[in-house]
Design a protein around this motif. Structure first.
Motif, mmCIF file in Angstrom:
data_model
loop_
_atom_site.group_PDB
_atom_site.id
_atom_site.type_symbol
_atom_site.label_atom_id
_atom_site.label_comp_id
_atom_site.label_asym_id
_atom_site.label_seq_id
_atom_site.Cartn_x
_atom_site.Cartn_y
_atom_site.Cartn_z
ATOM 1 N N MET A 385 72.271 21.268 54.084
ATOM 2 C CA MET A 385 72.307 21.335 55.494
ATOM 3 C C MET A 385 73.471 22.312 55.715
ATOM 4 O O MET A 385 74.485 22.432 55.163
ATOM 5 N N GLY A 386 73.225 23.287 56.594
ATOM 6 C CA GLY A 386 74.187 24.337 56.883
ATOM 7 C C GLY A 386 74.053 24.498 58.390
ATOM 8 O O GLY A 386 73.044 24.714 59.095
ATOM 9 N N ILE A 387 75.139 24.781 59.099
ATOM 10 C CA ILE A 387 75.364 24.942 60.434
ATOM 11 C C ILE A 387 76.242 26.074 60.389
ATOM 12 O O ILE A 387 77.543 26.143 59.848
ATOM 13 N N GLY A 388 75.997 27.178 61.219
ATOM 14 C CA GLY A 388 77.104 28.149 61.527
ATOM 15 C C GLY A 388 76.903 28.629 62.908
ATOM 16 O O GLY A 388 75.971 28.641 63.653
ATOM 17 N N ILE A 389 78.225 28.935 63.287
ATOM 18 C CA ILE A 389 78.378 29.451 64.760
ATOM 19 C C ILE A 389 79.092 31.012 64.622
ATOM 20 O O ILE A 389 79.839 31.154 63.769
ATOM 21 N N GLU A 403 83.721 33.207 63.493
ATOM 22 C CA GLU A 403 82.596 32.694 62.573
ATOM 23 C C GLU A 403 83.112 31.527 62.149
ATOM 24 O O GLU A 403 84.029 31.189 61.580
ATOM 25 N N ALA A 404 82.083 30.545 62.093
ATOM 26 C CA ALA A 404 82.419 29.024 61.394
ATOM 27 C C ALA A 404 81.178 28.649 61.127
ATOM 28 O O ALA A 404 79.979 28.493 61.508
ATOM 29 N N GLY A 405 81.118 27.870 59.651
ATOM 30 C CA GLY A 405 80.092 27.382 59.144
ATOM 31 C C GLY A 405 80.536 26.101 58.322
ATOM 32 O O GLY A 405 81.697 25.811 57.779
ATOM 33 N N LEU A 406 79.644 25.269 58.196
ATOM 34 C CA LEU A 406 79.607 23.917 57.451
ATOM 35 C C LEU A 406 78.464 23.900 56.771
ATOM 36 O O LEU A 406 77.204 24.078 57.211
ATOM 37 N N THR A 407 78.501 23.550 55.324
ATOM 38 C CA THR A 407 77.331 23.176 54.703
ATOM 39 C C THR A 407 77.696 21.893 53.669
ATOM 40 O O THR A 407 78.767 21.673 53.312
ATOM 41 N N PHE A 408 76.391 21.122 53.620
ATOM 42 C CA PHE A 408 76.633 19.856 52.769
ATOM 43 C C PHE A 408 75.395 19.989 51.652
ATOM 44 O O PHE A 408 74.204 20.211 52.143
ATOM 45 N N ARG A 409 75.801 19.745 50.644
ATOM 46 C CA ARG A 409 74.643 19.736 49.454
ATOM 47 C C ARG A 409 74.763 18.328 48.686
ATOM 48 O O ARG A 409 75.947 18.098 48.225
ATOM 49 N N SER A 410 73.512 17.780 48.329
ATOM 50 C CA SER A 410 73.435 16.626 47.224
ATOM 51 C C SER A 410 72.297 16.913 46.463
ATOM 52 O O SER A 410 71.418 17.487 46.730
ATOM 53 N N ALA A 411 72.310 16.152 45.472
ATOM 54 C CA ALA A 411 71.106 16.195 44.675
ATOM 55 C C ALA A 411 71.156 15.294 43.428
ATOM 56 O O ALA A 411 72.230 14.763 43.130
ATOM 57 N N ILE A 412 70.096 14.875 42.877
ATOM 58 C CA ILE A 412 69.876 14.148 41.472
ATOM 59 C C ILE A 412 68.664 14.781 40.662
ATOM 60 O O ILE A 412 67.801 14.995 41.236
#
Length: 798
Positions: A385-389, A403-412
């Motif tokens: 998931m990525g959110i950017g402004i 600019e600001a951004g937040l990313t979240f990653r997970s996996a198996i």
């Protein structure tokens, strides 16, 4: 090593001495029109009364004394074939069966030898023909394999519309779902309202609820074994379908006739495309929005290639790829003011999650009695998931921006190598053995925050990454099982499954015995007993009763031990005139080392410290199941009833829940009834209907409130102390078929919840103040989401 020797000794003791004058007939059973192999087809010698079934790849092996033989080959929905000859040596005999397109009731003189029939040792197992699944009416007209399995006894759905499965008191993370033998970690689209399985790509679906064969392991409650079509080896065929929310296409055929085949299916929803005009209009009419694009969709891609080198060697490559995506691109400011300052503002959202499953499989016939299957596979579930402004201000003298951004990653992800052997030394033994090794990689959750501030040529950056460390684990297993015919009336299935698991300097292992006994009372009646012990080394962290993409798989740790279960079952089975199968089963199941969140604890997308947020306890479930199933003919369907009870107890010191008292499981339901029926009125019209009834789901509600230091506190007497109203609905569907020049077109009209029952989706409390009495009255309100929903779809088969 001790366990390996024990398993090897078990396999050797199961063998019986063979006559020197025995010979073997072996080969493949296929569909005459498509070349598809037939799973669990029956091969029966009417002269000796001996018979076997084909394996998962259509291969059979029947060893008989040198003599005249009269073989009958049969499969549900096909006309039987017969071959007579004198057996004076090993013989390869490939048989093609013709589908019974007239839908007449065909009397097959050979007794059923299916693994799950009256004569088989396997119980607590149901095979549902894919053609029967396709005929059922469905939500939004989208045929769903897992929703069809929810209609079987012992299987419960979660919230309405969800494809989640709760099998014999277990949770949704306790189901091993296999696609061509490879685990699928996330089986849902759209929060669980659709499953990832496209019915057009599927050949066979089998559900195991108990008495598990030794070849399966890794989950407590069920195995869903889904097998994909290989592809037509004669000519190209296909179909496409257009529905209200999705479309799909399937094409299959030979690359090299009767040697190399392909089968490809693609499905995609288009709610995002339908929403574009409305979003464009919103952006045009709202002065605060300059541009607005957003949407949600999911897709599934199934691909399978098969190549036959010879009658002894075959190679298969299968692939599944599926994703859900939510996206948004919003421009809220793009103008220049009176002072010649230009403002620009953007918001972006990119949110994706999905599976990738692939397998390379080699089949080799070592000799007429010994069949080898070797598989190398890879499976992955990932979430990002990525959110950017982005905001900027430009004037004749200065340029600034943020600019600001937040990313979240997970996996198996898993890499697996496994091999399986089918050995048929004679008609009294069906021996299976194998081993597998899996390398798991857990990426529980990594977040990254970035920020940038610009002033003319000066730039200031901030980049921070934090989250959980990647973890790896190694899982191995070895198994052996033998289906032993002691006498004509007594058949025994014995198996051992050994597994071990190494993670973060912790080592766990388990020896899991499996047993099944069948007593054949006569050709139509049998009594069966079953026992299975299962272990599970991974847990699913989730806050919700629906499947969310942020749910995380985590391995066992030193603190959190593997879950394990034991299940005992008994049942009576009856087949009426080779047309209708009846069964009544009872089961008792214990589960240990279950986990639940502590009171007030929650999971917010990271596994950090999750062991401190959960309690470990135990549970048990027991019930009685009834099933009457007719799988072929003009009228098909089943009637299923389940009486069940499932409870939990968390009373370990420091880990008490519900004050250390017993409480019902989340989806404890006393009664479940489902009735499905499909009937072919003519070649042009067929109808179907499904009616379901279930005791209401459990929920936890506070019954009193009181003040503690000016803070309102809700008192909850027991977990899951409230039960929703009973659930019931009727779905109906009708197909209008017409043969055209190049194929057959079908219009389908389905109605979900035809009599518009207001079933509870969730409940909430509503407060109203009475100034006259200076009191607050609270009322419980019910919300219903899925009322009467019609759907229309068009399909064309060529």
């Amino acid at each position: 090593m001790k366990h390996f020797h024990l398993i090897l000794l078990f396999g050797l003791l199961s063998l019986s001495s063979l006559s020197a004058r025995n010979f073997t007939v072996s080969g493949y059973l296929r569909d005459a029109a498509t070349g598809e192999t037939l799973i669990s087809a029956t091969v029966y010698d009417r002269h000796s009364g001996k018979g076997v079934t084909s394996n998962l790849y259509g291969f059979y092996s029947l060893t008989l004394p040198s003599d005249s033989v009269n073989l009958e080959f049969s499969y549900l929905g096909y006309l039987p074939a017969r071959e007579s000859f004198f057996l004076d040596g090993d013989r390869t005999l490939n048989i093609s069966l013709v589908a019974n397109t007239l839908l007449e009731e065909v009397v097959v003189e050979a007794p059923e030898n299916r693994e799950i029939g009256v004569r088989g040792t396997q119980m607590s197992t149901v095979a549902v023909p894919v053609g029967q699944i396709k005929q059922l009416p469905a939500l939004f007209g989208e045929v769903d394999v897992l929703k069809a399995l929810q209609l079987l006894p012992g299987v419960q759905g979660g919230i309405e519309g969800s494809s989640g499965m709760y099998v014999r008191g277990g949770g949704p993370d306790e189901n091993l779902v296999l696609l061509d033998g490879v685990p699928v970690y996330n089986v849902n689209h759209a929060g669980g309202f659709f499953s990832v399985f496209n019915a057009d790509a599927i050949k066979n679906v089998t559900l195991y609820k108990g008495s598990f064969p030794a070849r399966f392991g890794g989950r407590l409650s069920s195995v869903v074994d889904v097998r994909m079509n290989d592809g037509n080896d004669k000519e190209i065929h296909g179909n496409f379908s257009l529905g209200l929310i999705s479309s799909k296409i399937n094409v299959e055929g030979p690359l090299i006739k009767e040697k190399t085949t392909f089968n490809v299916s693609l499905r995609r929803t288009y709610s995002d495309l339908l929403a574009k005009p409305a979003l464009a209009y919103m952006a045009k009419t709202d002065p605060d929005i300059r541009r607005f694009s957003a949407g949600y969709y999911f897709y599934d891609l199934n691909l399978k290639l098969a190549h036959r080198f010879s009658d002894r060697d075959r190679l298969y490559l299968s692939l599944y790829s599926g994703d859900d995506a939510i996206y948004a691109n919003v421009k809220t400011s793009d103008y220049t003011n009176s002072e010649d300052v230009h403002y620009l503002s953007h918001l972006n959202l990119d949110w994706k999650w999905g599976n990738l499953v692939t397998a390379l499989r080699w089949n080799h016939v070592i000799n007429p009695k010994l069949f080898l299957n070797t598989t190398a596979s890879y499976t992955r579930y990932r979430f990002s998931m990525g959110i950017g402004i982005d905001e900027s201000y430009t004037s004749p003298t200065e340029q600034t921006g943020e600019e600001a951004g937040l990313t979240f990653r997970s996996a198996i992800e898993d890499y697996t190598l496994k091999t399986d052997l089918d050995w048929q030394p004679d008609t009294r033994h069906e021996i299976k053995g194998g081993a597998n090794i899996t390398w798991h990689t857990f990426k529980p959750g990594v977040s990254a925050i970035s920020a940038k501030e610009r002033t003319n040529d000066d730039v200031m950056r901030i980049d921070t990454t934090y989250g959980d460390k990647e973890m790896a684990s190694l899982e191995t297993m070895i198994y052996v099982e033998d289906n032993i015919e002691l006498t004509e009336f007594v058949k025994l299935n014995l198996g051992l499954h050994y597994s071990d698991y190494f993670v973060s300097r912790s080592f766990y292992h388990s020896l899991q015995p499996r047993a099944g006994l069948r007593l054949l009372l006569n050709d139509a009646w049998s009594f069966k007993l079953g026992y299975a012990r299962m272990n599970q080394y991974i847990h699913l962290l989730s806050n919700s009763s629906i499947s969310l993409p942020t749910d995380l798989w985590v391995p066992v740790t030193r603190q959190i031990q593997p879950m394990h279960s034991q299940q005992y079952s008994a049942g009576v089975f009856y087949q009426w005139r080779s047309k209708v199968d009846f069964s009544v089963e009872g089961y008792y199941k214990t589960m240990d080392n279950l986990i639940e969140y502590k009171d007030g604890a929650s999971f917010m997308g990271t596994s950090t410290g999750w062991e401190e947020k959960v309690c470990m306890g135990r549970g048990w479930a027991y019930g009685v199941e009834f099933l009457a199933q007719k799988s072929f003919g003009r009228t098909t369907g089943w009637l299923a009833y389940t009486w069940a009870k499932s409870e939990r107890l968390f009373d370990r010191p420091g880990q008490e829940l519900n004050w250390g008292r017993v409480f019902p499981a989340k989806y404890d339901r006393r009664h479940d009834i489902s009735l499905t029926a499909s009937h072919k009125l003519s070649d042009r019209i067929d109808v179907s209907a499904t009616w379901v009834y279930a005791t209401g789901n459990c929920a936890t509600l506070g019954t009193q409130q009181y003040l503690v230091e000016d803070q309102t506190t809700t008192y909850i007497e027991n977990r899951n102390n409230y039960r929703f109203e009973d659930y019931h609905r009727l779905d109906v569907g009708i197909n209008f078929n017409k043969k055209k020049k190049y194929g057959t077109r079908t219009w389908n009209l389905s109605v979900y919840n035809a009599y518009n029952q207001k079933n509870p989706f969730f409940v909430y409390t509503e407060s109203s103040y009475n100034p006259g009495t200076d009191t607050v009255r609270k009322t419980l309100k019910q919300v219903s989401v899925f009322t009467l929903i019609p759907s229309l779809s068009y399909s064309y088969k060529f």
